[in-house]
Motif scaffolding. Sequence first.
Motif, PDB file in Angstrom:
ATOM      1  N   HIS A 157       0.754  -1.490  -0.376  1.00 46.14           N
ATOM      2  CA  HIS A 157      -0.357  -0.030   0.032  1.00 46.14           C
ATOM      3  C   HIS A 157       0.676   1.219  -0.250  1.00 46.14           C
ATOM      4  O   HIS A 157       1.830   0.819   0.450  1.00 46.14           O
ATOM      5  CB  HIS A 157      -0.782  -0.149   1.402  1.00 46.14           C
ATOM      6  CG  HIS A 157      -1.717  -1.135   1.041  1.00 46.14           C
ATOM      7  ND1 HIS A 157      -3.080  -0.840   1.418  1.00 46.14           N
ATOM      8  CD2 HIS A 157      -1.490  -2.368   1.336  1.00 46.14           C
ATOM      9  CE1 HIS A 157      -3.854  -1.633   0.853  1.00 46.14           C
ATOM     10  NE2 HIS A 157      -3.163  -2.620   1.322  1.00 46.14           N
ATOM     11  N   THR A 158       0.250   2.108  -0.785  1.00 49.80           N
ATOM     12  CA  THR A 158       1.250   3.872  -0.738  1.00 49.80           C
ATOM     13  C   THR A 158       0.506   5.145  -0.075  1.00 49.80           C
ATOM     14  O   THR A 158       1.605   5.282  -0.077  1.00 49.80           O
ATOM     15  CB  THR A 158       1.249   4.226  -1.619  1.00 49.80           C
ATOM     16  OG1 THR A 158       0.421   4.279  -2.544  1.00 49.80           O
ATOM     17  CG2 THR A 158       2.246   3.146  -2.783  1.00 49.80           C
ATOM     18  N   ASN A 159      -0.684   4.639   0.750  1.00 45.51           N
ATOM     19  CA  ASN A 159      -0.975   5.779   1.136  1.00 45.51           C
ATOM     20  C   ASN A 159      -1.632   5.038   2.738  1.00 45.51           C
ATOM     21  O   ASN A 159      -3.152   4.793   2.770  1.00 45.51           O
ATOM     22  CB  ASN A 159      -2.293   6.171   0.369  1.00 45.51           C
ATOM     23  CG  ASN A 159      -2.800   7.400   0.880  1.00 45.51           C
ATOM     24  OD1 ASN A 159      -1.967   7.912   1.800  1.00 45.51           O
ATOM     25  ND2 ASN A 159      -4.409   7.419   0.270  1.00 45.51           N
ATOM     26  N   LEU A 160      -1.462   4.862   3.210  1.00 43.02           N
ATOM     27  CA  LEU A 160      -1.402   4.067   4.702  1.00 43.02           C
ATOM     28  C   LEU A 160      -1.424   5.260   6.188  1.00 43.02           C
ATOM     29  O   LEU A 160      -0.122   6.362   6.025  1.00 43.02           O
ATOM     30  CB  LEU A 160      -0.116   2.829   5.412  1.00 43.02           C
ATOM     31  CG  LEU A 160      -0.537   2.490   4.600  1.00 43.02           C
ATOM     32  CD1 LEU A 160       0.861   0.447   5.012  1.00 43.02           C
ATOM     33  CD2 LEU A 160      -1.882   0.929   4.607  1.00 43.02           C
ATOM     34  N   SER A 161      -2.523   5.142   6.939  1.00 43.13           N
ATOM     35  CA  SER A 161      -1.833   5.936   7.685  1.00 43.13           C
ATOM     36  C   SER A 161      -3.353   6.176   9.096  1.00 43.13           C
ATOM     37  O   SER A 161      -3.733   6.837   9.871  1.00 43.13           O
ATOM     38  CB  SER A 161      -3.516   7.326   7.275  1.00 43.13           C
ATOM     39  OG  SER A 161      -4.430   6.948   7.076  1.00 43.13           O
ATOM     40  N   GLY A 162      -2.838   5.000   9.285  1.00 47.51           N
ATOM     41  CA  GLY A 162      -2.934   3.696  10.541  1.00 47.51           C
ATOM     42  C   GLY A 162      -2.550   5.183  12.018  1.00 47.51           C
ATOM     43  O   GLY A 162      -1.715   5.671  11.862  1.00 47.51           O
ATOM     44  N   GLN A 163      -3.402   4.357  12.929  1.00 44.71           N
ATOM     45  CA  GLN A 163      -2.796   4.781  14.033  1.00 44.71           C
ATOM     46  C   GLN A 163      -1.205   4.621  14.375  1.00 44.71           C
ATOM     47  O   GLN A 163      -0.502   5.011  14.722  1.00 44.71           O
ATOM     48  CB  GLN A 163      -3.636   4.837  15.329  1.00 44.71           C
ATOM     49  CG  GLN A 163      -3.206   4.741  16.840  1.00 44.71           C
ATOM     50  CD  GLN A 163      -5.013   4.722  17.698  1.00 44.71           C
ATOM     51  OE1 GLN A 163      -5.323   4.082  17.645  1.00 44.71           O
ATOM     52  NE2 GLN A 163      -4.137   4.894  19.005  1.00 44.71           N
ATOM     53  N   TRP A 164      -0.970   2.546  14.229  1.00 43.93           N
ATOM     54  CA  TRP A 164       0.419   2.748  14.393  1.00 43.93           C
ATOM     55  C   TRP A 164       1.324   2.913  14.118  1.00 43.93           C
ATOM     56  O   TRP A 164       2.095   1.638  13.957  1.00 43.93           O
ATOM     57  CB  TRP A 164       0.147   1.213  14.954  1.00 43.93           C
ATOM     58  CG  TRP A 164      -0.976   1.260  16.352  1.00 43.93           C
ATOM     59  CD1 TRP A 164      -0.481   1.988  17.933  1.00 43.93           C
ATOM     60  CD2 TRP A 164      -2.421   1.009  16.239  1.00 43.93           C
ATOM     61  NE1 TRP A 164      -1.580   1.488  18.571  1.00 43.93           N
ATOM     62  CE2 TRP A 164      -2.837   0.789  17.921  1.00 43.93           C
ATOM     63  CE3 TRP A 164      -3.259  -0.235  15.970  1.00 43.93           C
ATOM     64  CZ2 TRP A 164      -3.920   0.197  18.207  1.00 43.93           C
ATOM     65  CZ3 TRP A 164      -4.648  -0.093  16.388  1.00 43.93           C
ATOM     66  CH2 TRP A 164      -4.310   0.506  17.286  1.00 43.93           C
TER      67      TRP A 164
END
Length: 137
Positions: free
Chosen positions: A129-136
């Motif tokens: 994935h190129t667009n990860l934005s999760g909390q951890w």
Amino acid sequence: MNEEKLLGLIQRAARNAVLAGNPSDYCIGTVISVNPLSIQLDQQEETLTEDFLILTDLVRDFSVDITVSHQTENRAGGSGDPSFASHNHDYKGRKKITVHNGLSVGESVILIRQAGGQEFVVLSRVYDHTNLSGQWI
């Protein structure tokens, strides 16, 4: 003509018909827009719109049930009130979660063309994935 020869001729004719009729094949594409979804086939000027795309769970957001059985971590409260003292909670049962697998502009994907048709299955990404934005992260 005996049955064996006839069967062989039928099998050969069927095989040749499939090979001549644009059988399924894989190709690589690049996501050029996500809403609406459009994918540019690499090394071609052809752009596929969402009407011709079938998405697998590897390339779309989807919901799924999971079963959990654990406790939350201790968390301290404040103000000195006993009801806010450090505590945890059970977290058990069947829970619904959303897996965020939707595509992002610029990602490379693997597509499989429907045999003899115009539809494509978008199977997976070529890279992470190129667009990860999760909390951890």
